[in-house]
Enzyme design. Structure first.
Site, PDB file in Angstrom:
ATOM      1  N   ARG A  37       0.822  -1.219   0.000  1.00  0.00           N
ATOM      2  CA  ARG A  37       0.000   0.000   0.000  1.00  0.00           C
ATOM      3  C   ARG A  37       0.852   1.263   0.000  1.00  0.00           C
ATOM      4  O   ARG A  37       0.448   2.278  -0.570  1.00  0.00           O
ATOM      5  CB  ARG A  37      -0.953  -0.004   1.196  1.00  0.00           C
ATOM      6  CG  ARG A  37      -2.144  -0.914   0.960  1.00  0.00           C
ATOM      7  CD  ARG A  37      -3.030  -0.981   2.180  1.00  0.00           C
ATOM      8  NE  ARG A  37      -4.325  -1.573   1.867  1.00  0.00           N
ATOM      9  CZ  ARG A  37      -5.247  -1.831   2.785  1.00  0.00           C
ATOM     10  NH1 ARG A  37      -5.025  -1.554   4.054  1.00  0.00           N
ATOM     11  NH2 ARG A  37      -6.390  -2.367   2.429  1.00  0.00           N
ATOM     12  N   LYS A 195     -15.658 -17.978   5.988  1.00  0.00           N
ATOM     13  CA  LYS A 195     -17.084 -17.909   6.295  1.00  0.00           C
ATOM     14  C   LYS A 195     -17.967 -17.482   5.139  1.00  0.00           C
ATOM     15  O   LYS A 195     -17.696 -16.483   4.477  1.00  0.00           O
ATOM     16  CB  LYS A 195     -17.299 -16.921   7.432  1.00  0.00           C
ATOM     17  CG  LYS A 195     -16.777 -17.426   8.741  1.00  0.00           C
ATOM     18  CD  LYS A 195     -17.104 -16.424   9.811  1.00  0.00           C
ATOM     19  CE  LYS A 195     -16.820 -16.999  11.185  1.00  0.00           C
ATOM     20  NZ  LYS A 195     -17.003 -15.975  12.204  1.00  0.00           N
ATOM     21  N   GLY A 348      -6.568  -9.362   1.725  1.00  0.00           N
ATOM     22  CA  GLY A 348      -5.309  -9.647   2.411  1.00  0.00           C
ATOM     23  C   GLY A 348      -4.763 -11.047   2.171  1.00  0.00           C
ATOM     24  O   GLY A 348      -3.593 -11.220   1.822  1.00  0.00           O
ATOM     25  N   GLY A 371     -12.195  -4.935   2.043  1.00  0.00           N
ATOM     26  CA  GLY A 371     -13.630  -4.656   2.127  1.00  0.00           C
ATOM     27  C   GLY A 371     -14.110  -3.787   0.969  1.00  0.00           C
ATOM     28  O   GLY A 371     -15.181  -4.015   0.404  1.00  0.00           O
TER      29      GLY A 371
END
Ligand code: 3PG
Ligand code: MG
Length: 394
Positions: A37, A195, A348, A371
Site C-alpha cells: 500500500r 465464512k 489480504g 472490504g
C-alpha cells in the site's frame, strides 16, 4: 463514474492534501511486514512533488481510540518507509488539524494517523472543514478505505476547494470497472475464505453475473454440506446451508456452475506438523478436517481458469500458509499466472498467496482493497467515490 483526476490538474505551488491508505500490516515491534500500500501510493505523491506542490499525506493505521495516539497507532514507521522509497526525508506532523506547520513546494510531510482525531469516524463536519482549510486541492487515493464515510475520506471532499481522485484510486476504479462491466467471458469468480456469512452478499451478487463460481475454504465446506456431503469436523456454517443452496440454485437457473471439490486434503488438526491425507470427498470421516482441495479438483479448477476470459479472485481454497495444504491454492495461482484472462485480485489473504507463489507480475491487477474491493464488486456505491463524483463539475 465521473470524477476529477489528479493527473489533469495543475498542482504547481498548490497545497495538496492526499488521503492515502497506508494501513499496512506490522509485527509486534512495529516493523512493516508488507508495504504494497505504501508503494501503491507513490505515483500520486511523486506527481505532486515533481510538479512543485506542497504535499501533505495522511492515512489511518488500525482502529485507534479517537483523542489518543498510542505507540502502536503512530505512522512513524510509515514515514520512515515513505522516505526510503522517495529518497527524501518525510517529516511526521503530530498535531496537525489546526494547522501551524509549514510545508514548502517540493516537500512532503506525513500527517499523523487521521483516526486519532476526534470526529474522524463519524465524518464530523467541523473536523472536515478544518482539514479542508489546510489545502487547495484534496486528493483521495485511499481506495482501501473508500467504503468508509469518514472525515478524511468523505466530509473533506465536500469542503475542499477542489476534490479529485489520485492515481491509485483512478487505476482501481478503471480495473474494477473493466472486470465488472462487459467483462470478457467466461467470467470466473474465485471466492475463498472461512465464512459464507462474511461473503454472502458478494456470493449472491456474483451468482447473477459469473459463468463459474469457484468456492474455497470454509465457504466450500458449507456448500458441500448443502449438497449433501459429510464434512466431518471441518469448519463450516450449517446455519447457512440454505443460503449456499440458494446461490447454487441461482447459478443453475442461469446454466452456470459452482464446481465443488471431488477430492480433498484432510487432517485432524491445522498445524505445520499435521499429517495430510488426500481422499475422495465421499470418504471424509467424522474426525477429518478438510483443509485443501485434492489434486483432481485442482486440475479441474486449473482447467476452468485456463479457459476464462476474466477472473475475479478473492480468497484462497486451502490453508496455504502450511505447505501440506497449499497445493490447491498454488495450482490455482499457477493457472492464473499462465492464463490469458484479465485477472483482478484483492483481499489480504489473496495478496499473501500471490506473494507466496510469486505471481504478482502475472496478475492483471492487484487491488489494494479488501472490504472496498468486495463492496465495489457487489455493486455498492462507495461513499468516498460518491463524494468525488459530487465534486466533478466544480
Ligand atoms: C483495510 O485494511 O481494509 C482498510 O485500510 C480499511 O480499514 P478499516 O476496515 O479499519 O476501515
Ligand atoms: Mg495494526
Amino acid at each position: 463514474m465521473q470524477v476529477k483526476k489528479l493527473a489533469d490538474l495543475n498542482v504547481a505551488g498548490k497545497r495538496v492534501f492526499i488521503r492515502a491508505d497506508l494501513n499496512v500490516p506490522q509485527d509486534e515491534a512495529g516493523n512493516i511486514v508488507e508495504d504494497t500500500r505504501v508503494r501503491a501510493s507513490l505515483p500520486s505523491i511523486k506527481y505532486c512533488l515533481d510538479n512543485g506542490a506542497a504535499v501533505m499525506v495522511t492515512s489511518h493505521l488500525g482502529r485507534p481510540t479517537e483523542g489518543e495516539c498510542r505507540a502502536e497507532d503512530t505512522l512513524a514507521p510509515i514515514a520512515v518507509r515513505l522516505g526510503e522509497l522517495l529518497h527524501k526525508p518525510v517529516r511526521l506532523i503530530r498535531d496537525w488539524v489546526e494547522g501551524g506547520f509549514e510545508v514548502k513546494p517540493g516537500e512532503v510531510v506525513l500527517l499523523e494517523n487521521c483516526r486519532c482525531n476526534k470526529g474522524e469516524k463519524k465524518d464530523n463536519d467541523e473536523l472536515a472543514k478544518k482539514m479542508a482549510a489546510l489545502c487547495d486541492i484534496y486528493v483521495n487515493d485511499a481506495f482501501g478505505t473508500a467504503h468508509r464515510a469518514e472525515a478524511t475520506t468523505h466530509g473533506i471532499a465536500r469542503f475542499a476547494p477542489v476534490a479529485c481522485a489520485g492515481m491509485l484510486m483512478g487505476a482501481e476504479i478503471d480495473a474494477l470497472t473493466k472486470a465488472t462491466e462487459n467483462p470478457a467471458r467466461p467470467l470466473v469468480a474465485i471466492v475463498g475464505g472461512a465464512k459464507v456469512s462474511s461473503k454472502l452478499t458478494i456470493l449472491k451478487t456474483l451468482a447473477q453475473k459469473v459463468d463459474q463460481l469457484i468456492v474455497g475454504g470454509g465457504i466450500a465446506n458449507t456448500f458441500l454440506l448443502a449438497s449433501g456431503h459429510r464434512i466431518g469436523d471441518s469448519l463450516a456454517e450449517p446455519e447457512l446451508v440454505k443460503e449456499a443452496q440458494a446461490v447454487m440454485d441461482i447459478m443453475k437457473a442461469r446454466d452456470a456452475d459452482v464446481p465443488l471439490p471431488v477430492d480433498v486434503v484432510v487432517a485432524d488438526e491445522v498445524s505445520a506438523l499435521a499429517r495430510a491425507n488426500r481422499i475422495p470427498v465421499e470418504e471424509v470421516g467424522p474426525h477429518d478436517r478438510i483443509l485443501d482441495v485434492g489434486p483432481k479438483t485442482s486440475a479441474k479448477l486449473a482447467d476452468i481458469i485456463a479457459h476464462a476470459g476474466t477472473i475475479v479472485w478473492n480468497g484462497p481454497v486451502g490453508v496455504f500458509e502450511h505447505n501440506q495444504f497449499a497445493g490447491g491454492t498454488k495450482m490455482m495461482a499457477s493457472a492464473i499466472a499462465h492464463s490469458d484472462a484479465f485477472c483482478i485480485a484483492g483481499g489480504g489473504d489473496t495478496l499473501a498467496a500471490i506473494a507466496k507463489f510469486h505471481i504478482a507480475q502475472d496478475v492483471g491487477y492487484i487491488s489494494t482493497g479488501g472490504g472496498a474491493f468486495l463492496e465495489f464488486l457487489e455493486g455498492k456505491t462507495l461513499p468516498a467515490i460518491a463524494a468525488l463524483e459530487a465534486r466533478f463539475n466544480d
